[in-house]
Design a protein around this motif. Structure first.
Motif, PDB file in Angstrom:
ATOM      1  N   ARG A  11      10.632 -18.796 -26.729  1.00 46.12           N
ATOM      2  CA  ARG A  11       9.561 -18.063 -26.398  1.00 46.12           C
ATOM      3  C   ARG A  11       8.308 -19.097 -26.573  1.00 46.12           C
ATOM      4  O   ARG A  11       7.725 -19.585 -27.347  1.00 46.12           O
ATOM      5  CB  ARG A  11       9.683 -16.986 -27.615  1.00 46.12           C
ATOM      6  CG  ARG A  11      10.521 -16.211 -26.996  1.00 46.12           C
ATOM      7  CD  ARG A  11      10.192 -14.445 -27.763  1.00 46.12           C
ATOM      8  NE  ARG A  11      12.052 -13.569 -28.002  1.00 46.12           N
ATOM      9  CZ  ARG A  11      12.858 -13.617 -28.390  1.00 46.12           C
ATOM     10  NH1 ARG A  11      12.862 -14.756 -29.331  1.00 46.12           N
ATOM     11  NH2 ARG A  11      13.650 -12.994 -28.631  1.00 46.12           N
ATOM     12  N   LEU A  12       7.612 -19.429 -26.085  1.00 48.31           N
ATOM     13  CA  LEU A  12       6.333 -19.932 -25.614  1.00 48.31           C
ATOM     14  C   LEU A  12       5.213 -19.442 -25.304  1.00 48.31           C
ATOM     15  O   LEU A  12       5.114 -18.128 -24.831  1.00 48.31           O
ATOM     16  CB  LEU A  12       6.263 -21.086 -24.253  1.00 48.31           C
ATOM     17  CG  LEU A  12       7.183 -22.095 -24.294  1.00 48.31           C
ATOM     18  CD1 LEU A  12       7.599 -22.971 -22.750  1.00 48.31           C
ATOM     19  CD2 LEU A  12       7.901 -23.566 -25.036  1.00 48.31           C
ATOM     20  N   ALA A  13       3.933 -19.741 -26.667  1.00 53.90           N
ATOM     21  CA  ALA A  13       3.134 -19.150 -26.384  1.00 53.90           C
ATOM     22  C   ALA A  13       2.493 -19.269 -24.788  1.00 53.90           C
ATOM     23  O   ALA A  13       2.316 -20.491 -24.860  1.00 53.90           O
ATOM     24  CB  ALA A  13       2.257 -19.468 -27.786  1.00 53.90           C
ATOM     25  N   PRO A  14       1.451 -18.089 -24.381  1.00 59.34           N
ATOM     26  CA  PRO A  14       0.482 -18.672 -23.548  1.00 59.34           C
ATOM     27  C   PRO A  14      -0.568 -19.527 -23.594  1.00 59.34           C
ATOM     28  O   PRO A  14      -0.414 -19.560 -24.949  1.00 59.34           O
ATOM     29  CB  PRO A  14       0.220 -17.198 -23.308  1.00 59.34           C
ATOM     30  CG  PRO A  14       0.680 -16.487 -24.115  1.00 59.34           C
ATOM     31  CD  PRO A  14       2.227 -16.731 -24.812  1.00 59.34           C
ATOM     32  N   ARG A  15      -0.729 -19.935 -22.626  1.00 56.32           N
ATOM     33  CA  ARG A  15      -1.804 -21.804 -23.006  1.00 56.32           C
ATOM     34  C   ARG A  15      -1.541 -22.232 -23.551  1.00 56.32           C
ATOM     35  O   ARG A  15      -2.453 -22.989 -23.867  1.00 56.32           O
ATOM     36  CB  ARG A  15      -2.644 -21.117 -22.680  1.00 56.32           C
ATOM     37  CG  ARG A  15      -3.415 -20.268 -22.063  1.00 56.32           C
ATOM     38  CD  ARG A  15      -4.564 -19.372 -22.332  1.00 56.32           C
ATOM     39  NE  ARG A  15      -6.094 -20.505 -22.384  1.00 56.32           N
ATOM     40  CZ  ARG A  15      -6.404 -20.713 -23.316  1.00 56.32           C
ATOM     41  NH1 ARG A  15      -6.276 -19.746 -24.521  1.00 56.32           N
ATOM     42  NH2 ARG A  15      -7.344 -21.545 -23.607  1.00 56.32           N
ATOM     43  N   SER A  16      -0.231 -22.197 -24.217  1.00 59.15           N
ATOM     44  CA  SER A  16       0.414 -23.582 -25.421  1.00 59.15           C
ATOM     45  C   SER A  16      -0.479 -25.353 -24.930  1.00 59.15           C
ATOM     46  O   SER A  16      -0.220 -25.601 -23.624  1.00 59.15           O
ATOM     47  CB  SER A  16       1.556 -23.729 -25.101  1.00 59.15           C
ATOM     48  OG  SER A  16       1.723 -24.871 -26.338  1.00 59.15           O
ATOM     49  N   THR A  76       3.118 -25.018 -28.810  1.00 58.34           N
ATOM     50  CA  THR A  76       3.738 -23.450 -29.570  1.00 58.34           C
ATOM     51  C   THR A  76       4.431 -23.172 -28.904  1.00 58.34           C
ATOM     52  O   THR A  76       4.386 -22.298 -28.202  1.00 58.34           O
ATOM     53  CB  THR A  76       2.189 -22.352 -29.835  1.00 58.34           C
ATOM     54  OG1 THR A  76       0.982 -23.864 -29.938  1.00 58.34           O
ATOM     55  CG2 THR A  76       2.594 -21.360 -30.832  1.00 58.34           C
ATOM     56  N   ARG A  77       5.916 -22.381 -29.709  1.00 60.52           N
ATOM     57  CA  ARG A  77       6.905 -21.791 -29.470  1.00 60.52           C
ATOM     58  C   ARG A  77       7.284 -21.324 -30.699  1.00 60.52           C
ATOM     59  O   ARG A  77       7.367 -21.360 -32.429  1.00 60.52           O
ATOM     60  CB  ARG A  77       7.557 -22.404 -29.109  1.00 60.52           C
ATOM     61  CG  ARG A  77       7.823 -23.881 -30.434  1.00 60.52           C
ATOM     62  CD  ARG A  77       9.110 -24.921 -29.182  1.00 60.52           C
ATOM     63  NE  ARG A  77       8.109 -25.572 -28.037  1.00 60.52           N
ATOM     64  CZ  ARG A  77       9.240 -25.709 -27.311  1.00 60.52           C
ATOM     65  NH1 ARG A  77      10.255 -25.795 -27.349  1.00 60.52           N
ATOM     66  NH2 ARG A  77       9.007 -26.395 -26.045  1.00 60.52           N
ATOM     67  N   ARG A  78       8.759 -20.235 -30.722  1.00 62.31           N
ATOM     68  CA  ARG A  78       9.187 -19.424 -31.518  1.00 62.31           C
ATOM     69  C   ARG A  78      10.997 -19.071 -31.288  1.00 62.31           C
ATOM     70  O   ARG A  78      10.975 -19.219 -30.023  1.00 62.31           O
ATOM     71  CB  ARG A  78       8.689 -18.003 -31.881  1.00 62.31           C
ATOM     72  CG  ARG A  78       6.740 -18.002 -32.510  1.00 62.31           C
ATOM     73  CD  ARG A  78       6.566 -16.812 -33.206  1.00 62.31           C
ATOM     74  NE  ARG A  78       7.675 -16.362 -34.062  1.00 62.31           N
ATOM     75  CZ  ARG A  78       7.435 -14.912 -35.009  1.00 62.31           C
ATOM     76  NH1 ARG A  78       6.485 -14.459 -34.190  1.00 62.31           N
ATOM     77  NH2 ARG A  78       7.952 -13.909 -35.349  1.00 62.31           N
ATOM     78  N   ASP A 135      11.362 -29.219 -36.005  1.00 64.24           N
ATOM     79  CA  ASP A 135      10.181 -28.659 -35.320  1.00 64.24           C
ATOM     80  C   ASP A 135      11.702 -27.463 -33.996  1.00 64.24           C
ATOM     81  O   ASP A 135      11.213 -26.764 -33.530  1.00 64.24           O
ATOM     82  CB  ASP A 135      10.043 -29.611 -34.304  1.00 64.24           C
ATOM     83  CG  ASP A 135       9.452 -30.610 -35.476  1.00 64.24           C
ATOM     84  OD1 ASP A 135       8.444 -29.765 -36.105  1.00 64.24           O
ATOM     85  OD2 ASP A 135       9.003 -31.535 -34.817  1.00 64.24           O
ATOM     86  N   ALA A 136      12.596 -27.124 -34.264  1.00 59.42           N
ATOM     87  CA  ALA A 136      13.056 -26.829 -33.368  1.00 59.42           C
ATOM     88  C   ALA A 136      12.875 -25.228 -33.766  1.00 59.42           C
ATOM     89  O   ALA A 136      13.480 -24.299 -33.081  1.00 59.42           O
ATOM     90  CB  ALA A 136      15.107 -26.727 -33.636  1.00 59.42           C
ATOM     91  N   ALA A 137      12.934 -24.934 -34.849  1.00 61.98           N
ATOM     92  CA  ALA A 137      12.866 -23.626 -35.726  1.00 61.98           C
ATOM     93  C   ALA A 137      11.868 -23.475 -35.099  1.00 61.98           C
ATOM     94  O   ALA A 137      11.130 -21.981 -35.124  1.00 61.98           O
ATOM     95  CB  ALA A 137      12.715 -23.398 -37.180  1.00 61.98           C
ATOM     96  N   GLY A 138      10.709 -23.575 -34.229  1.00 62.35           N
ATOM     97  CA  GLY A 138       9.408 -23.007 -33.682  1.00 62.35           C
ATOM     98  C   GLY A 138       8.082 -24.046 -34.265  1.00 62.35           C
ATOM     99  O   GLY A 138       7.725 -24.674 -35.263  1.00 62.35           O
ATOM    100  N   TYR A 139       7.011 -23.582 -33.701  1.00 66.62           N
ATOM    101  CA  TYR A 139       5.832 -24.587 -33.856  1.00 66.62           C
ATOM    102  C   TYR A 139       4.678 -24.478 -33.119  1.00 66.62           C
ATOM    103  O   TYR A 139       4.476 -23.041 -32.617  1.00 66.62           O
ATOM    104  CB  TYR A 139       6.675 -26.308 -33.492  1.00 66.62           C
ATOM    105  CG  TYR A 139       5.766 -27.501 -33.475  1.00 66.62           C
ATOM    106  CD1 TYR A 139       6.545 -27.622 -34.499  1.00 66.62           C
ATOM    107  CD2 TYR A 139       4.669 -28.318 -32.548  1.00 66.62           C
ATOM    108  CE1 TYR A 139       5.089 -29.050 -34.874  1.00 66.62           C
ATOM    109  CE2 TYR A 139       3.998 -29.286 -32.933  1.00 66.62           C
ATOM    110  CZ  TYR A 139       4.520 -29.826 -34.855  1.00 66.62           C
ATOM    111  OH  TYR A 139       4.176 -30.383 -34.767  1.00 66.62           O
ATOM    112  N   VAL A 140       3.745 -25.032 -33.714  1.00 64.65           N
ATOM    113  CA  VAL A 140       2.262 -24.656 -33.818  1.00 64.65           C
ATOM    114  C   VAL A 140       1.533 -25.991 -33.703  1.00 64.65           C
ATOM    115  O   VAL A 140       2.306 -26.656 -34.706  1.00 64.65           O
ATOM    116  CB  VAL A 140       1.319 -23.545 -34.720  1.00 64.65           C
ATOM    117  CG1 VAL A 140       0.198 -23.478 -35.124  1.00 64.65           C
ATOM    118  CG2 VAL A 140       2.813 -22.034 -35.039  1.00 64.65           C
ATOM    119  N   GLU A 141       0.465 -26.014 -33.039  1.00 65.48           N
ATOM    120  CA  GLU A 141      -0.669 -27.625 -32.970  1.00 65.48           C
ATOM    121  C   GLU A 141      -0.769 -27.672 -34.790  1.00 65.48           C
ATOM    122  O   GLU A 141      -1.452 -27.135 -34.977  1.00 65.48           O
ATOM    123  CB  GLU A 141      -1.360 -27.065 -32.111  1.00 65.48           C
ATOM    124  CG  GLU A 141      -1.031 -26.519 -30.356  1.00 65.48           C
ATOM    125  CD  GLU A 141      -2.702 -27.188 -29.467  1.00 65.48           C
ATOM    126  OE1 GLU A 141      -3.536 -26.989 -29.549  1.00 65.48           O
ATOM    127  OE2 GLU A 141      -1.178 -25.672 -29.065  1.00 65.48           O
TER     128      GLU A 141
END
Length: 379
Positions: free
Chosen positions: A165-170, A257-259, A272-278
């Motif tokens: 799931r990608l964050a909007p405006r990532s 940015t994703r989950r 990083d495959a588990a989720g990431y934030v800038e």
């Protein structure tokens, strides 16, 4: 041919390599698989913060980066719209990812993990209570599978239980290594903020400069590529003219940015495959190393005897250790998206740099559990 393992690890970056090492030290039969041949180029800020350093110390690799010639990092120089602030940092280093990744993989091999590098793996699913993987013409089975194949990893791409799931405006990530990238003194992270993104630069152990950026994809397209985008942001930030970056070879990442779900039956997702934030000042590597060490404990438990509560335990640990602390990076990256506000904040920090210290230090030095070496797997 069917090869059987206690634990298979997909991805030989920091999370996967450290997880494989810790599992092998516990006596498990481990295979570490990556489609890349190392050393490999990597989009990364190449900063290792105090949290990451403490994780390496805790698992017995405290002298690893020093032995590679890592450079101490003591300052963050932040600029926006002609304003600059200098913040003091403590306990971090800069090191090229090619050197660090190779060293971590070597440590996994010395611990007993079997390496399969330059080998693409295909996920066949859970079959008769074991995870099955195809590597070339071989079929591998494992009691437990750790997936740590990074932001762009495709190992679980088509699995319905692990959607991204990608964050909007990532933002997207872009990076290169340059011989010259403007004024980048040794020991300082130089961060330029402008419309469309921000660019970080740090000097590496071989004298070159690592350049890592987070950009709005539309901004990169409008500028004609990441090199031009980086030059534009740096000019906006401190009115200096940096040229030559457009001629460098840049690499990019998908949306940062994703989950995604991080665990299932006999399967854990880490790194990083588990989720990431800038990230901002080395948080990405810290999350990867802490996650790799932590997931290894649960993987060893699962290899010794699977417990249906292990997936929820990994989700709980991940949230407590990493996810709930990522709000600090979300806050900073959100701030950097607003040029006017960023200019005001940088001006304030130039007069009172301690204002942001709790946020930066909180992201770099969270409470971490003490990893232990488990009793051997029952092979």
């Amino acid at each position: 041919m069917n090869r059987q393992y206690d634990i298979a690890v997909i991805g030989a970056g920091p999370a996967g390599a450290l997880a494989a090492r810790q599992c092998a030290l516990s006596g498990c039969r481990v295979v570490l698989i990556d489609k890349s041949v190392f050393p490999r180029p990597k989009v990364c800020g190449c900063c290792v913060n105090p949290w990451a350093m403490s994780t390496l110390e805790r698992v017995g690799l405290g002298g690893l980066l020093e032995g590679l010639g890592a450079l101490p990092v003591s300052q963050l120089r932040l600029s926006a719209a002609g304003r600059e602030a200098t913040l003091q940092l403590h306990g971090g280093v800069s090191i090229s990812r090619s050197a660090m990744d190779e060293a971590l993989i070597a440590s996994a091999s010395r611990a007993g993990a079997e390496l399969r590098l330059g080998a693409a793996a295909v996920y066949d699913g859970l079959v008769s209570g074991k995870q099955r993987i195809t590597v070339g013409k071989e079929t591998l089975t494992a009691r437990v599978l750790i997936v740590a194949d990074g932001l762009g990893g495709r190992f679980l791409k088509d699995h319905p239980d692990y959607p991204v799931r990608l964050a909007p405006r990532s933002h997207i990530g872009c990076g290169t290594v340059a011989d010259d990238a403007g004024d980048v003194p040794q020991g300082a992270i130089v961060m330029a903020c402008g419309r469309g993104g921000y660019v970080g630069r740090v000097r590496l152990e071989d004298g070159r400069v690592d350049v890592a950026a987070a950009f709005d994809p539309a901004f990169v397209k409008a500028q004609g590529g990441p090199g031009r985008a980086a030059e534009t942001v740096m000019t906006q930030a401190d009115h200096s003219k940096v040229t030559g970056l457009a001629q460098c070879r840049w690499r990019g990442t998908p949306a940062l940015t994703r989950r995604r779900p991080r665990a299932g039956e006999r399967l854990f997702v880490a790194g990083d495959a588990a989720g990431y934030v800038e990230p901002f000042t080395g948080e990405g590597i810290a999350w990867a190393l802490a996650g790799g060490a932590a997931v290894a404990e649960l993987a060893v438990d699962g290899a010794r005897g699977w417990d249906a509560r292990l997936p929820s335990e990994w989700e709980r640990r991940y949230y407590k250790m990493i996810q709930r602390r990522q709000w600090k990076c979300r806050f900073i990256s959100g701030l950097l998206r607003r040029p006017g506000l960023t200019k005001t904040v940088v001006a304030a920090l130039s007069r009172a740099p301690g204002l942001i210290r709790p946020i930066i230090e909180g992201a770099a030095t969270p409470d971490s559990p003490k990893w232990s070496v488990k009793t051997p797997c029952n092979s």
